[in-house]
Design an enzyme around this catalytic site. Sequence first.
Site, mmCIF file in Angstrom:
data_model
loop_
_atom_site.group_PDB
_atom_site.id
_atom_site.type_symbol
_atom_site.label_atom_id
_atom_site.label_comp_id
_atom_site.label_asym_id
_atom_site.label_seq_id
_atom_site.Cartn_x
_atom_site.Cartn_y
_atom_site.Cartn_z
ATOM 1 N N PHE A 23 18.403 21.332 -14.552
ATOM 2 C CA PHE A 23 19.719 21.606 -15.139
ATOM 3 C C PHE A 23 20.557 22.408 -14.142
ATOM 4 O O PHE A 23 21.148 23.428 -14.476
ATOM 5 C CB PHE A 23 19.572 22.376 -16.454
ATOM 6 C CG PHE A 23 18.845 21.615 -17.524
ATOM 7 C CD1 PHE A 23 19.518 20.702 -18.321
ATOM 8 C CD2 PHE A 23 17.488 21.804 -17.737
ATOM 9 C CE1 PHE A 23 18.856 19.996 -19.317
ATOM 10 C CE2 PHE A 23 16.815 21.105 -18.731
ATOM 11 C CZ PHE A 23 17.500 20.190 -19.523
ATOM 12 N N GLU A 26 26.387 21.601 -9.855
ATOM 13 C CA GLU A 26 26.932 21.489 -8.511
ATOM 14 C C GLU A 26 27.640 22.778 -8.129
ATOM 15 O O GLU A 26 28.484 23.294 -8.868
ATOM 16 C CB GLU A 26 27.927 20.326 -8.451
ATOM 17 C CG GLU A 26 28.460 20.023 -7.072
ATOM 18 C CD GLU A 26 27.519 19.201 -6.224
ATOM 19 O OE1 GLU A 26 27.697 19.164 -5.000
ATOM 20 O OE2 GLU A 26 26.611 18.587 -6.808
ATOM 21 N N LEU A 82 19.475 14.023 -20.915
ATOM 22 C CA LEU A 82 20.576 13.067 -21.080
ATOM 23 C C LEU A 82 21.579 13.564 -22.110
ATOM 24 O O LEU A 82 22.800 13.490 -21.897
ATOM 25 C CB LEU A 82 20.028 11.699 -21.509
ATOM 26 C CG LEU A 82 19.010 11.032 -20.581
ATOM 27 C CD1 LEU A 82 18.647 9.650 -21.134
ATOM 28 C CD2 LEU A 82 19.544 10.913 -19.170
ATOM 29 N N ALA A 84 22.161 16.637 -23.090
ATOM 30 C CA ALA A 84 22.880 17.835 -22.634
ATOM 31 C C ALA A 84 24.124 17.443 -21.848
ATOM 32 O O ALA A 84 25.228 17.936 -22.112
ATOM 33 C CB ALA A 84 21.963 18.704 -21.769
ATOM 34 N N CYS A 137 26.328 12.825 -12.281
ATOM 35 C CA CYS A 137 25.411 13.137 -13.379
ATOM 36 C C CYS A 137 25.916 12.718 -14.756
ATOM 37 O O CYS A 137 25.203 12.058 -15.511
ATOM 38 C CB CYS A 137 25.086 14.626 -13.374
ATOM 39 S SG CYS A 137 24.097 15.131 -11.956
ATOM 40 N N LYS A 140 26.162 8.837 -15.081
ATOM 41 C CA LYS A 140 24.823 8.231 -15.021
ATOM 42 C C LYS A 140 24.033 8.516 -16.291
ATOM 43 O O LYS A 140 23.407 7.601 -16.855
ATOM 44 C CB LYS A 140 24.087 8.771 -13.797
ATOM 45 C CG LYS A 140 22.590 8.480 -13.744
ATOM 46 C CD LYS A 140 21.966 9.047 -12.488
ATOM 47 C CE LYS A 140 22.074 10.548 -12.388
ATOM 48 N NZ LYS A 140 21.312 11.259 -13.462
ATOM 49 N N ARG A 207 31.443 12.177 -5.194
ATOM 50 C CA ARG A 207 30.905 11.097 -6.029
ATOM 51 C C ARG A 207 31.660 10.976 -7.356
ATOM 52 O O ARG A 207 31.819 11.944 -8.074
ATOM 53 C CB ARG A 207 29.418 11.334 -6.298
ATOM 54 C CG ARG A 207 28.535 11.199 -5.065
ATOM 55 C CD ARG A 207 27.107 11.580 -5.359
ATOM 56 N NE ARG A 207 27.005 12.993 -5.730
ATOM 57 C CZ ARG A 207 25.862 13.576 -6.110
ATOM 58 N NH1 ARG A 207 24.753 12.851 -6.195
ATOM 59 N NH2 ARG A 207 25.834 14.857 -6.429
#
Length: 272
Positions: A23, A26, A82, A84, A137, A140, A207
Amino acid sequence: DAVRRVLASASPFKFQVLSNPEFLAEGTAIQDLQSPSRVLIGGEQTPEGLAAIATLVSVYAHWVPPAQIITTNLWSSELSKLVANAYLAQRVSSINSITALCEATDADIDEISRAIGSDPRIGNKFLKASVGYGGSCFQKDILNLVYICDTFGLKEVSDYWHQVVLMNDHQKHRFANNIVRTMFNTITGKKLAVLGFAFKKDTGDTRESAAAYVMKDLLDERALLSVYDPQVTREQMMMEFDYTLGLNESSLPGMDKMITTCSSVVEAVKDS
């Protein structure tokens, strides 16, 4: 399950498969690792599986308080990661959806965010209206959640979470359309300044950057873009356009000349 089956068929030794999702955010990954809000460990609920879980718990116990180490089964651990990110992305899409209503009325989105964020049941995190979330994240993990729901035939649940992604895409296009409409419905040959390209401030991660999607819409209208982001190189920017959006000199002739990378804010906004 698949990993466990592969190991069982490929080796005479018995393995225990654990789930230990990260968890880390970035830009604050080291801090998040040293002082995590929680550590999640999933494994089989058998004597062997519980022993493996306990072994990994003992590693984290060297610096993480026991109350912040959560143990569960494999599916619960994997889905928790997923869900979260899906919940965080849902908050972004939810507040962004209200911006359209605010623009149609006399409401102020910042005042609404402050008002609802004052409710302790809601909290004030992830309520800042924006162009939309970016990064790898959220997208995805939500799409992975959607896929799992589809796999189990849960169409309504799948559609619900997929709408979070659709709203995020809508917000980016809506933002670009608002720019065009504000400039008398034409931006051909007009210079526009873009301040920031990375998906998150204080990082160089491009990204799924929302800026890339907005810029693509503006480039399709033949705008001239001056971009300033001290942490993103021109090469990074062009790679993101090509990889994520299929946008390059071949698909959009003249693209290279339509984008100017600047070394300062002043240079970017000059004559824009």
